[in-house]
Design a protein around this motif. Structure first.
Motif, mmCIF file in Angstrom:
data_model
loop_
_atom_site.group_PDB
_atom_site.id
_atom_site.type_symbol
_atom_site.label_atom_id
_atom_site.label_comp_id
_atom_site.label_asym_id
_atom_site.label_seq_id
_atom_site.Cartn_x
_atom_site.Cartn_y
_atom_site.Cartn_z
ATOM 1 N N ALA A 27 0.826 -1.203 0.000
ATOM 2 C CA ALA A 27 0.000 0.000 0.000
ATOM 3 C C ALA A 27 0.862 1.255 0.000
ATOM 4 C CB ALA A 27 -0.930 -0.001 1.205
ATOM 5 N N PHE A 28 1.914 1.257 0.794
ATOM 6 C CA PHE A 28 2.833 2.396 0.853
ATOM 7 C C PHE A 28 3.534 2.593 -0.491
ATOM 8 C CE2 PHE A 28 6.760 4.587 1.987
ATOM 9 C CZ PHE A 28 6.289 5.601 2.809
ATOM 10 N N TYR A 29 3.953 1.500 -1.112
ATOM 11 C CA TYR A 29 4.614 1.577 -2.416
ATOM 12 C C TYR A 29 3.673 2.139 -3.474
ATOM 13 C CZ TYR A 29 6.838 0.255 -6.767
ATOM 14 O OH TYR A 29 7.382 0.303 -8.023
ATOM 15 N N LEU A 30 2.461 1.615 -3.522
ATOM 16 C CA LEU A 30 1.499 2.088 -4.514
ATOM 17 C C LEU A 30 1.154 3.559 -4.283
ATOM 18 C CD1 LEU A 30 -0.892 -0.991 -4.692
ATOM 19 C CD2 LEU A 30 0.837 -0.302 -6.373
ATOM 20 N N ALA A 31 0.992 3.950 -3.022
ATOM 21 C CA ALA A 31 0.668 5.338 -2.711
ATOM 22 C C ALA A 31 1.816 6.274 -3.060
ATOM 23 C CB ALA A 31 0.313 5.473 -1.227
ATOM 24 N N SER A 32 3.041 5.832 -2.836
ATOM 25 C CA SER A 32 4.186 6.696 -3.134
ATOM 26 C C SER A 32 4.458 6.791 -4.633
ATOM 27 C CB SER A 32 5.431 6.225 -2.388
ATOM 28 O OG SER A 32 5.798 4.940 -2.802
ATOM 29 N N HIS A 33 3.867 5.909 -5.427
ATOM 30 C CA HIS A 33 4.009 5.940 -6.884
ATOM 31 C C HIS A 33 2.638 6.149 -7.547
ATOM 32 C CE1 HIS A 33 7.691 3.901 -5.590
ATOM 33 N NE2 HIS A 33 8.224 4.467 -6.655
ATOM 34 N N LYS A 34 1.800 6.953 -6.892
ATOM 35 C CA LYS A 34 0.412 7.115 -7.333
ATOM 36 C C LYS A 34 0.295 7.696 -8.734
ATOM 37 C CE LYS A 34 -0.400 11.558 -5.083
ATOM 38 N NZ LYS A 34 -0.745 12.442 -6.171
ATOM 39 N N ASP A 35 1.188 8.601 -9.117
ATOM 40 C CA ASP A 35 1.094 9.211 -10.443
ATOM 41 C C ASP A 35 1.381 8.189 -11.548
ATOM 42 O OD1 ASP A 35 0.454 11.662 -9.301
ATOM 43 O OD2 ASP A 35 2.553 12.293 -9.196
ATOM 44 N N THR A 36 2.409 7.380 -11.343
ATOM 45 C CA THR A 36 2.733 6.335 -12.305
ATOM 46 C C THR A 36 1.613 5.306 -12.361
ATOM 47 O OG1 THR A 36 5.090 6.632 -11.870
ATOM 48 C CG2 THR A 36 4.435 4.574 -12.935
ATOM 49 N N LEU A 37 1.090 4.947 -11.202
ATOM 50 C CA LEU A 37 -0.004 3.979 -11.131
ATOM 51 C C LEU A 37 -1.245 4.508 -11.838
ATOM 52 C CD1 LEU A 37 -1.067 1.286 -10.070
ATOM 53 C CD2 LEU A 37 -1.662 2.460 -7.951
ATOM 54 N N ALA A 38 -1.556 5.789 -11.644
ATOM 55 C CA ALA A 38 -2.720 6.384 -12.303
ATOM 56 C C ALA A 38 -2.567 6.331 -13.816
ATOM 57 C CB ALA A 38 -2.907 7.822 -11.839
ATOM 58 N N ASN A 39 -1.370 6.609 -14.312
ATOM 59 C CA ASN A 39 -1.124 6.529 -15.758
ATOM 60 C C ASN A 39 -1.262 5.106 -16.264
ATOM 61 O OD1 ASN A 39 -0.699 9.281 -16.094
ATOM 62 N ND2 ASN A 39 1.492 9.121 -15.718
ATOM 63 N N LEU A 40 -0.770 4.142 -15.496
ATOM 64 C CA LEU A 40 -0.896 2.735 -15.889
ATOM 65 C C LEU A 40 -2.361 2.325 -15.947
ATOM 66 C CD1 LEU A 40 1.978 1.120 -13.825
ATOM 67 C CD2 LEU A 40 1.800 1.202 -16.307
ATOM 68 N N LEU A 41 -3.151 2.773 -14.990
ATOM 69 C CA LEU A 41 -4.569 2.415 -14.965
ATOM 70 C C LEU A 41 -5.340 3.076 -16.102
ATOM 71 C CD1 LEU A 41 -5.228 2.561 -11.121
ATOM 72 C CD2 LEU A 41 -5.047 0.525 -12.566
ATOM 73 N N LYS A 42 -4.799 4.148 -16.640
ATOM 74 C CA LYS A 42 -5.409 4.811 -17.797
ATOM 75 C C LYS A 42 -4.990 4.145 -19.102
ATOM 76 C CE LYS A 42 -5.630 9.317 -15.582
ATOM 77 N NZ LYS A 42 -5.064 10.683 -15.568
ATOM 78 N N GLY A 43 -4.045 3.195 -19.029
ATOM 79 C CA GLY A 43 -3.612 2.474 -20.216
ATOM 80 C C GLY A 43 -2.305 2.964 -20.799
#
Length: 95
Positions: free
Chosen positions: A58-74
């Motif tokens: 959870a901490f890792y995903l939260a600290s990389h939220k911008d990259t994760l958001a872009n990945l979830l957008k495709g």
């Protein structure tokens, strides 16, 4: 005598981190909020992770939220470039 302004992020009575700028303290606090919200989401999955691993994820995903958001957008993720080693190989590669 110098005056130093510090911003302290406190969670459940525990001091987590100290910053010299309010912006950094707010960003860290928001990241902790996101991690806290991700924990039940991760636990609701079928991953069967222990609590420590769940918190780290959870901490890792939260600290990389911008990259994760872009990945979830495709959007594709940019792979990190590996550091080049200055050492030469002394043994030939086995094939």
């Amino acid at each position: 005598m110098a005056v130093i302004t510090q911003y302290v992020v406190v969670r459940e009575g525990v001091e987590k981190m100290t910053f010299t700028s309010k912006k950094e303290a707010d960003a860290y606090d928001k990241m902790l909020d996101i991690a806290d919200n991700l924990i039940p989401f991760i636990q609701g999955g079928e991953l069967e992770l222990d609590d420590n691993t769940t918190e780290k994820l959870a901490f890792y995903l939260a600290s990389h939220k911008d990259t994760l958001a872009n990945l979830l957008k495709g959007a594709p993720v940019k792979a990190p470039t590996p550091a080049k080693s200055s050492k030469k190989k002394t043994e030939p590669e086995k094939v």
